[in-house]
Scaffold this motif. Structure first.
Motif, PDB file in Angstrom:
ATOM      1  N   ASP A  22      47.079  69.916 111.804  1.00  0.00           N
ATOM      2  CA  ASP A  22      47.029  68.519 111.384  1.00  0.00           C
ATOM      3  C   ASP A  22      46.478  67.676 112.526  1.00  0.00           C
ATOM      4  N   HIS A  49      54.114  67.909 110.408  1.00  0.00           N
ATOM      5  CA  HIS A  49      53.167  68.182 109.314  1.00  0.00           C
ATOM      6  C   HIS A  49      52.526  69.558 109.470  1.00  0.00           C
ATOM      7  N   HIS A  79      46.033  63.271 113.525  1.00  0.00           N
ATOM      8  CA  HIS A  79      46.169  61.852 113.167  1.00  0.00           C
ATOM      9  C   HIS A  79      45.577  61.020 114.298  1.00  0.00           C
TER      10      HIS A  79
END
Ligand code: ZN
Length: 163
Positions: free
Chosen positions: A12, A46, A14
């Motif tokens: 993941d 995540h 971000h």
């Protein structure tokens, strides 16, 4: 069930933005920026959820907890992790171990690793020794190195619950 052991991989990323909390592995980390996202944007949790779902071939977190759904706005990803654990249990799996790496140029994460492992293991109902979290940098390279975002990788192994 065709196999007693399974492994899964999760990834993941971000972006780091002002005016957001920085939450990693359920731990609030003091920093002048935080991760943007629909939930608390806990990139580590995540990646771990995707590794767990992947090991059980149950899809990914976007399928189970779609971004844009009001019930997940700002939600603690640890709550979602608990739901993933329950889905695994319903499908006859228990978590054997998790290994994860956070890649972030800043801040220094070493002092928070133990707390992350404790939070994650409690939510998964396993021992802290079954959860490994490591922190790395990308040596100044790319968007992580420029401090524009944080990424996380995880692998998880599952065992079939004995009947
Ligand atoms: Zn995410």
């Amino acid at each position: 069930m065709e196999s007693k052991q399974r492994v899964g991989i999760g990834f993941d990323a971000h972006s780091l933005v002002p005016g957001r909390r920085l939450v990693l592995g359920g731990i609030d980390i003091p920093f002048d920026k935080g991760l943007s996202g629909w939930s608390d944007a806990d990139v580590l949790t995540h990646a771990i959820m995707d590794a767990l779902l992947g090991a059980a071939a149950l899809g990914d977190i976007g399928v189970h907890f779609p971004p844009g759904d009001p019930q997940y706005k700002g939600i603690s990803s640890l709550v979602l992790l608990e739901r993933v654990k329950n889905k695994l249990a319903e499908n006859g799996w228990r978590v054997n171990n998790i290994d994860a790496t956070i890649v972030a140029e800043k801040p220094k994460l070493r002092d928070f690793i133990e707390g992350m492992r404790r939070q994650l293991s409690q939510r998964l109902d396993i021992e802290i020794s079954q959860v490994s979290v490591k922190a790395s940098t990308s040596d100044g390279l790319g968007f992580v190195g420029q401090g524009e975002g944080i990424v996380a990788y995880a692998v998880a192994s599952l065992e079939a619950k004995s009947e």
